[in-house]
Design a protein around this motif. Structure first.
Motif, short mmCIF file in Angstrom:
data_model
loop_
_atom_site.label_atom_id
_atom_site.label_comp_id
_atom_site.label_asym_id
_atom_site.label_seq_id
_atom_site.Cartn_x
_atom_site.Cartn_y
_atom_site.Cartn_z
N SER A 205 -10.29 -8.29 -2.12
CA SER A 205 -11.18 -7.18 -2.45
C SER A 205 -10.51 -5.86 -2.10
CB SER A 205 -12.49 -7.32 -1.68
OG SER A 205 -13.29 -6.15 -1.84
N VAL A 206 -10.69 -4.90 -2.98
CA VAL A 206 -10.16 -3.55 -2.76
C VAL A 206 -11.28 -2.54 -2.98
CG1 VAL A 206 -8.53 -1.80 -3.56
CG2 VAL A 206 -7.86 -4.21 -3.57
N GLN A 207 -11.48 -1.69 -2.00
CA GLN A 207 -12.38 -0.54 -2.16
C GLN A 207 -11.58 0.72 -1.91
OE1 GLN A 207 -16.55 -0.43 -0.62
NE2 GLN A 207 -15.79 1.24 0.65
N ALA A 208 -11.69 1.70 -2.81
CA ALA A 208 -10.93 2.94 -2.68
C ALA A 208 -11.67 4.05 -3.40
CB ALA A 208 -9.53 2.76 -3.25
N HIS A 209 -11.19 5.26 -3.22
CA HIS A 209 -11.76 6.43 -3.90
C HIS A 209 -11.32 6.38 -5.37
CE1 HIS A 209 -12.86 10.49 -4.94
NE2 HIS A 209 -13.22 10.80 -3.68
N HIS A 210 -12.30 6.38 -6.28
CA HIS A 210 -11.97 6.27 -7.70
C HIS A 210 -11.24 7.51 -8.22
CE1 HIS A 210 -11.93 4.43 -11.49
NE2 HIS A 210 -13.21 4.13 -11.65
N GLY A 211 -11.33 8.60 -7.48
CA GLY A 211 -10.55 9.77 -7.85
C GLY A 211 -9.07 9.57 -7.67
N PRO B 41 -14.98 7.99 0.50
CA PRO B 41 -14.34 6.69 0.77
C PRO B 41 -12.83 6.76 0.56
CG PRO B 41 -15.21 6.68 -1.44
CD PRO B 41 -15.49 8.06 -0.88
N ASP B 42 -12.19 7.78 1.16
CA ASP B 42 -10.78 8.01 0.85
C ASP B 42 -9.84 7.05 1.55
OD1 ASP B 42 -11.51 9.32 3.26
OD2 ASP B 42 -9.72 10.59 3.15
N VAL B 43 -10.26 6.44 2.67
CA VAL B 43 -9.44 5.44 3.34
C VAL B 43 -9.74 4.08 2.70
CG1 VAL B 43 -8.90 4.31 5.51
CG2 VAL B 43 -9.40 6.76 5.48
N PRO B 44 -8.78 3.44 2.06
CA PRO B 44 -9.05 2.18 1.37
C PRO B 44 -9.49 1.07 2.33
CG PRO B 44 -6.97 3.12 0.63
CD PRO B 44 -7.40 3.90 1.83
N SER B 45 -10.34 0.18 1.83
CA SER B 45 -10.76 -1.01 2.56
C SER B 45 -10.30 -2.24 1.78
CB SER B 45 -12.29 -1.04 2.71
OG SER B 45 -12.75 0.02 3.51
N VAL C 189 0.83 -1.20 0.00
CA VAL C 189 0.00 0.00 0.00
C VAL C 189 0.87 1.25 0.00
CG1 VAL C 189 -1.58 1.37 1.42
CG2 VAL C 189 -2.05 -1.05 1.02
N LEU C 190 1.92 1.24 0.81
CA LEU C 190 2.80 2.41 0.89
C LEU C 190 3.61 2.61 -0.39
CD1 LEU C 190 4.10 2.12 4.57
CD2 LEU C 190 2.56 3.86 3.65
N LYS C 191 3.84 1.53 -1.13
CA LYS C 191 4.66 1.63 -2.34
C LYS C 191 3.86 2.03 -3.58
CE LYS C 191 8.45 -1.35 -0.88
NZ LYS C 191 9.26 -2.56 -1.14
N VAL C 192 2.54 1.86 -3.54
CA VAL C 192 1.69 2.29 -4.66
C VAL C 192 1.10 3.63 -4.26
CG1 VAL C 192 -0.26 1.72 -6.15
CG2 VAL C 192 1.23 -0.10 -5.30
N GLU C 193 1.64 4.69 -4.79
CA GLU C 193 1.34 6.04 -4.30
C GLU C 193 -0.15 6.37 -4.28
OE1 GLU C 193 2.38 10.72 -5.36
OE2 GLU C 193 3.72 9.12 -6.02
N ASN C 194 -0.89 5.89 -5.26
CA ASN C 194 -2.31 6.25 -5.34
C ASN C 194 -3.10 5.77 -4.12
OD1 ASN C 194 -1.15 6.20 -8.14
ND2 ASN C 194 -3.14 7.13 -8.55
N PHE C 195 -2.61 4.75 -3.42
CA PHE C 195 -3.28 4.27 -2.21
C PHE C 195 -2.88 5.08 -0.98
CE2 PHE C 195 -3.99 0.63 -4.93
CZ PHE C 195 -5.26 0.22 -4.55
N ARG C 196 -2.01 6.07 -1.16
CA ARG C 196 -1.59 6.92 -0.03
C ARG C 196 -2.31 8.26 -0.02
NH1 ARG C 196 4.69 7.14 -0.83
NH2 ARG C 196 4.48 8.69 0.83
N TYR C 197 -3.13 8.54 -1.00
CA TYR C 197 -3.87 9.80 -1.03
C TYR C 197 -5.06 9.74 -0.09
CZ TYR C 197 -1.26 10.67 -5.38
OH TYR C 197 -0.28 10.84 -6.32
N ARG C 198 -5.33 10.85 0.58
CA ARG C 198 -6.47 10.98 1.47
C ARG C 198 -7.06 12.39 1.32
NH1 ARG C 198 -4.90 6.48 1.66
NH2 ARG C 198 -4.53 5.13 3.46
N ILE C 199 -8.25 12.59 1.86
CA ILE C 199 -8.86 13.91 1.90
C ILE C 199 -8.91 14.36 3.35
CG2 ILE C 199 -10.91 15.28 1.37
CD1 ILE C 199 -11.64 13.11 -0.71
N PHE C 200 -8.32 15.51 3.63
CA PHE C 200 -8.31 16.03 5.00
C PHE C 200 -8.59 17.52 4.96
CE2 PHE C 200 -5.88 17.77 8.71
CZ PHE C 200 -6.71 17.24 9.68
N GLU C 201 -9.65 17.90 5.67
CA GLU C 201 -10.09 19.30 5.72
C GLU C 201 -10.27 19.89 4.32
OE1 GLU C 201 -7.31 21.28 8.28
OE2 GLU C 201 -8.27 20.50 10.11
#
Length: 212
Positions: free
Chosen positions: A183-189, A160-164, A56-68
């Protein structure tokens, strides 16, 4: 964040939808790392958890989140996953990260034992600040089932910015390969099908490196 800026228009497209989540279940193929785990005296679930979270840490797109209201990129993870307690109810195991496999597994086992021996819901996550909560990935394992799909709960359909992540029953695939439903759930953005493929390939590479 340069890589994100290149896809900001995709993010804005999906983020404007009522539910911007992408949810994909597939058969994950891995090197059969169980014999190595047995020889090392390490439990396979916790070794796989280590490999998954490192991927997860090595695939950058899974490290994006929305904060404030802004997109951020996390630099660390707080490992957590579901366990079953003595009443067959779920609980949450959470612990501090370690880059060293055996220390990671030791902390994971201690968190599992603590959570599985609790009748009440383990709410230690409520002590995290809103920013610290973004350092999570939600993980569940359903080792009894060879599932083909799953719907992950979401606190907010619109964020849904925190992946499941979820995986199920292991099965031997022949030729030293292991197969399991994943199974992977993540923000499609942030995440497309290609990035889920990248995650799968990186998990396999992490395990291959460990057992070699």
């Amino acid at each position: 964040m340069m890589n994100f800026e290149r896809r900001r228009d995709r993010f804005e497209l999906f983020d404007s939808m009522d539910s911007p989540a992408v949810n994909l279940s597939f058969t994950l193929e891995l090197p059969d790392f169980r014999p190595w785990c047995k020889a090392q005296g390490l439990p396979p679930f916790h070794v796989l958890l280590f490999a998954v979270l490192n991927a997860v840490l090595k695939v950058e797109n899974f490290r994006y989140r929305i904060f404030e209201g802004e997109v951020i990129r996390i630099d660390r993870l707080t490992p957590s996953y579901t366990v079953v307690n003595q009443h067959h109810d779920l609980n949450f195991a959470q612990f501090a990260w370690s880059d060293e496999l055996r220390e990671f597994v030791a902390r994971s086992l201690a968190a599992r034992d603590q959570a599985s021996n609790m009748a009440a819901l383990n709410d230690t996550y409520q002590g995290m600040s809103p920013r610290e909560c973004k350092n999570q990935v939600f993980v569940t394992c359903i080792p009894w089932l060879d599932f083909t799909s799953i719907q992950h709960p979401a606190a907010s359909l619109g964020c849904p910015d925190v992946p499941s992540l979820a995986w199920g029953k292991f099965r031997y695939g022949g030729n030293g390969r292991l197969q399991l439903p994943f199974s992977v759930q993540a923000h499609h953005g942030f995440v497309d099908g290609y990035h889920i493929h990248q995650l799968a390939q990186t998990i396999a590479a992490e395990l291959k490196q460990l057992i070699q």
